[in-house]
Motif scaffolding. Structure first.
Motif, short mmCIF file in Angstrom:
data_model
loop_
_atom_site.label_atom_id
_atom_site.label_comp_id
_atom_site.label_asym_id
_atom_site.label_seq_id
_atom_site.Cartn_x
_atom_site.Cartn_y
_atom_site.Cartn_z
N ASN A 226 -26.58 -66.50 30.67
CA ASN A 226 -25.82 -66.03 29.51
C ASN A 226 -26.71 -65.82 28.30
O ASN A 226 -26.59 -64.82 27.58
CB ASN A 226 -24.72 -67.04 29.17
N ALA A 227 -27.63 -66.77 28.07
CA ALA A 227 -28.53 -66.64 26.92
C ALA A 227 -29.40 -65.40 27.06
O ALA A 227 -29.62 -64.66 26.08
CB ALA A 227 -29.39 -67.89 26.79
N SER B 18 -26.59 -69.37 19.53
CA SER B 18 -25.72 -70.41 20.08
C SER B 18 -26.56 -71.51 20.71
O SER B 18 -27.72 -71.29 21.09
CB SER B 18 -24.78 -69.83 21.14
N VAL B 19 -25.95 -72.67 20.83
CA VAL B 19 -26.58 -73.81 21.50
C VAL B 19 -25.56 -74.41 22.47
O VAL B 19 -24.48 -74.83 22.07
CB VAL B 19 -27.05 -74.88 20.50
N PHE B 20 -25.92 -74.44 23.74
CA PHE B 20 -25.09 -75.06 24.78
C PHE B 20 -25.82 -76.30 25.28
O PHE B 20 -27.01 -76.22 25.62
CB PHE B 20 -24.83 -74.10 25.93
N THR B 21 -25.12 -77.42 25.32
CA THR B 21 -25.75 -78.69 25.69
C THR B 21 -25.07 -79.30 26.90
O THR B 21 -23.86 -79.55 26.89
CB THR B 21 -25.70 -79.69 24.52
N ILE B 22 -25.85 -79.52 27.94
CA ILE B 22 -25.37 -80.18 29.16
C ILE B 22 -25.74 -81.66 29.09
O ILE B 22 -26.87 -82.01 28.76
CB ILE B 22 -26.00 -79.55 30.42
N THR B 23 -24.77 -82.51 29.39
CA THR B 23 -25.05 -83.95 29.51
C THR B 23 -24.50 -84.44 30.84
O THR B 23 -23.33 -84.21 31.15
CB THR B 23 -24.42 -84.76 28.36
N SER C 62 -30.68 -73.05 23.82
CA SER C 62 -30.40 -72.38 22.54
C SER C 62 -30.98 -70.97 22.57
O SER C 62 -31.98 -70.71 23.24
CB SER C 62 -31.00 -73.17 21.38
N ASP C 63 -30.33 -70.07 21.85
CA ASP C 63 -30.80 -68.69 21.77
C ASP C 63 -30.58 -68.15 20.38
O ASP C 63 -29.86 -68.75 19.57
CB ASP C 63 -30.06 -67.81 22.80
N THR C 64 -31.20 -67.05 20.10
CA THR C 64 -31.06 -66.37 18.79
C THR C 64 -30.27 -65.08 18.97
O THR C 64 -30.59 -64.06 18.36
CB THR C 64 -32.44 -66.08 18.19
N ILE D 276 -35.37 -67.90 23.52
CA ILE D 276 -34.52 -68.81 24.29
C ILE D 276 -35.30 -70.10 24.50
O ILE D 276 -36.44 -70.06 24.97
CB ILE D 276 -34.11 -68.19 25.63
N VAL D 277 -34.68 -71.21 24.15
CA VAL D 277 -35.36 -72.51 24.23
C VAL D 277 -34.55 -73.43 25.12
O VAL D 277 -33.33 -73.60 24.92
CB VAL D 277 -35.54 -73.14 22.84
N LEU D 278 -35.19 -74.03 26.11
CA LEU D 278 -34.57 -75.05 26.95
C LEU D 278 -35.19 -76.40 26.57
O LEU D 278 -36.41 -76.58 26.69
CB LEU D 278 -34.79 -74.76 28.43
#
Length: 625
Positions: free
Chosen positions: A358-359, A448-453, A388-390, A368-370
């Motif tokens: 998606n990013a 956006s920033v998507f965070t998996i836990t 996270s992406d810009t 794009i940062v993981l």
């Protein structure tokens, strides 16, 4: 009259203690208590005024009951001050009423007194005040018999009743007492009837709402049954939906390779479109089936020890070219060594890939940062992976429904970038299945920033490695009849075929009930220089393996008459076949827990020819080493 009752009812509401308003039944009894104590003295004083005027010597037999009658107002004040004493005050009030009635009747007329009619109010008011419990019944009966007993005992001791006013002169007070008693009963009955009517209306309203609730409950159960049936249907359709894609993808890849060798540019373009469409369809089918299996409760976890650093490195190798398609830079941020975790590698990797995909799609000429870290702040240690992406960002309204099935940011974004709206929903479901979650934050125009836990150690709720007894029975029956299969094999008519006579080429025994799939695998293996031996009879797997002596065995999990895992167990338990590498190929998500150590590799259907050949080469090299 109605206005007077309303006035007393409103006054009673103001006098009810706040502590007694929570229980509706207690509140009704307290209101009755206050209203009766407000009205009673007003209707009793005219009677004592008549006696005071007509009795030549009214002291003390008129003043004593008059003072006791005024005490009813004192009970209201006492209730306001001491609400916890309500039961004791109600009991004392009825005792006080008994005393007034019997004392006055004894002084004026005795057994023929016109005031004895008031005695009938005692049980009525007692039940109004205290309800219909056993204690109320006992207390009321004791008052009645006790009061009458004292009345009659005093009469026996004196031998006669006093004659303060002759009976023939008490006709007026008799009529006055009758009117006042009737008025008192009328007021109290009227108020009680209004309470009953309101309660009946409330019960009717409750019944109406209960009927509505029953209808809603039935509709909810029907919807749940329909949804469960849909999910069960889709979960069971996994094999039927993916099997045709085997041929579409497999043969398109073969034809594409042939067209590239021939240099036919027009066919190459057409076949690439067919292959891309097939892969897109496969991705959608996989997402829908995965979500349906989760909803149907048929998804299982395959927990294993995972090297987090290695997982991140593998993800980077796949994600970097994906990000580069839109000229994005891809950055990994993590500690030098994250160590190990006990998670479902396939589902965790799938969720991360969905976020990275998606990013990469919604971000152009950006970054794009993981970020991978461990979080020990909560009760359970967590693995936290943020993407996270810009890119274009997501509106606050869209964030609220972003993780729902088939939900997308908006129509304009969907028209520009495409997609089914299943990836994020599936990813969140996968993470929650492992005891984790996915959260999202976004700013329009900034990214956006998507965070998996997920827990560092996921609880294993997958099925056990015990093979069902019926599977053992099926295997035993199959082995008992294997001799005929072996003879048929030797005669060449047991559903077994060898597409090549080149005995120097590595032999690969392929067992699957789908003949179309066998033909496809035959072409792929022959093209790579292998000697495939094909069989659509899984019950003869053991005897075939002993006779063919293949360098590798490929078989499916879902086959008629017998379970693939039962075949694996039999093959690995025999000294003749235990050392042969096993490659499991199936539409299921992965090896069942406890069986992963029985097979040497696992790849999903529809097969990717490159992945298949890579797995076979790897297994044969490892076996040779």
């Amino acid at each position: 009259m109605t206005n007077l009752m309303n006035y007393f009812a409103n006054l009673a509401d103001r006098l009810v203690p706040d502590e007694m308003r929570s229980d509706i039944n207690e509140l009704k009894r307290v209101r009755m208590f206050i209203i009766s104590h407000l009205l009673g003295p007003f209707l009793g004083f005219p009677i004592f005024l008549f006696l005071f005027v007509n009795d030549p010597a009214p002291w003390p037999h008129v003043h004593i009951p008059t003072a006791a009658l005024a005490m009813f107002w004192a009970f209201i004040i006492a209730l306001k001050l001491f609400p916890n004493w309500y039961s004791a005050l109600a009991l004392a009030s009825t005792v006080n009423l008994n005393f007034i009635i019997l004392f006055t009747a004894y002084q004026y007329g005795g057994a023929s007194s016109p005031f004895l009619m008031w005695f009938l109010l005692t049980p009525l008011l007692a039940f109004f005040y205290l309800g219909s419990g056993i204690k109320t019944s006992v207390a009321t009966l004791l008052q009645i018999f006790g009061g009458v007993g004292v009345f009659y005992t005093v009469y026996l001791l004196d031998g006669s009743f006093p004659q303060h006013i002759p009976l023939e002169d008490m006709v007026g007070v008799t009529m006055l007492s009758l009117i006042c008693a009737s008025m008192y009963i009328f007021f109290m009955s009227s108020y009680y009837a209004s309470v009953v009517d309101s309660q009946s209306g409330l019960l009717r309203e409750i019944a109406r709402h209960q009927a509505t609730l029953d209808d809603l409950k039935f509709a909810k159960e029907e919807a749940e049954r329909a949804n469960s049936a849909k999910s069960d249907f889709l979960a069971k359709m996994s094999h039927e939906l993916r099997t045709p894609l085997n041929a579409v993808l497999g043969y398109s890849e073969i034809l594409l390779e042939d067209a590239e060798l021939d240099g036919n540019g027009e066919q190459i373009a057409d076949l690439q479109k067919i292959s891309a469409a097939g892969k897109h369809l496969l991705a959608m089918v996989n997402d829908i089936l995965d979500i349906s299996k989760i909803e149907a409760g048929k998804t299982e976890l395959y927990i294993e020890d995972v090297d987090i650093d290695q997982m991140i490195n593998e993800i980077e190798m796949t994600a970097r070219p994906l990000a580069a398609k839109n000229t994005n830079t891809f950055v990994i941020e993590k500690a030098e060594q994250l160590g190990a975790a006990k998670i479902d590698l396939t589902k965790t990797r799938q969720a991360i890939f969905n976020l990275l995909s998606n990013a990469s799609k919604f971000c152009q000429n950006g970054k794009i940062v993981l970020t991978a870290t461990k979080d020990f702040t909560g009760e359970v240690p967590m693995l936290k992976i943020a993407v996270s992406d810009t890119g274009v960002g997501i509106t606050e309204e869209s964030l609220a429904t972003l993780f729902e099935n088939f939900s997308q940011a908006n129509a304009a974004v969907n028209a520009k970038f495409g997609g089914t709206g299943l990836g994020l929903s599936l990813s969140r479901n996968l993470c929650r299945l492992m005891g984790g979650d996915i959260t999202a934050t976004s700013t329009i125009g900034e990214g956006s920033v998507f965070t998996i836990t997920v827990p560092l150690e996921v609880a294993d709720n997958a099925i056990t490695d015990e093979i069902e007894n019926e599977n053992h029975t099926q295997v035993d029956e199959a082995l008992m009849n294997a001799a005929s299969d072996l003879r048929a094999f030797q005669e060449g008519d047991a559903g077994l075929s060898s597409s090549t006579t080149t005995h120097s080429a590595p032999r690969v025994l392929v067992i699957d009930d789908d003949k179309g799939y066998l033909n496809l695998v035959d072409r792929i293996l022959r093209k790579e220089g292998y000697s495939p031996v094909l069989s659509d009879q899984p019950t003869s797997a053991m005897q075939l393996a002993r006779a063919v002596k293949p360098q590798l065995i490929m078989l499916d999990v879902l086959m008629p008459e017998i379970d693939g895992w039962a075949v694996v167990e039999v093959l690995k338990s025999s000294p003749d076949t235990a050392s042969i590498p096993l490659l499991m190929v199936s539409v299921i998500d992965g090896p069942q827990t406890g069986s992963s150590n029985l097979v040497d590799a696992f790849i999903p259907k529809p097969i990717d020819s490159k992945q298949l050949i890579k797995s076979i080469n790897s297994l044969l090299k490892r076996d040779a080493a």
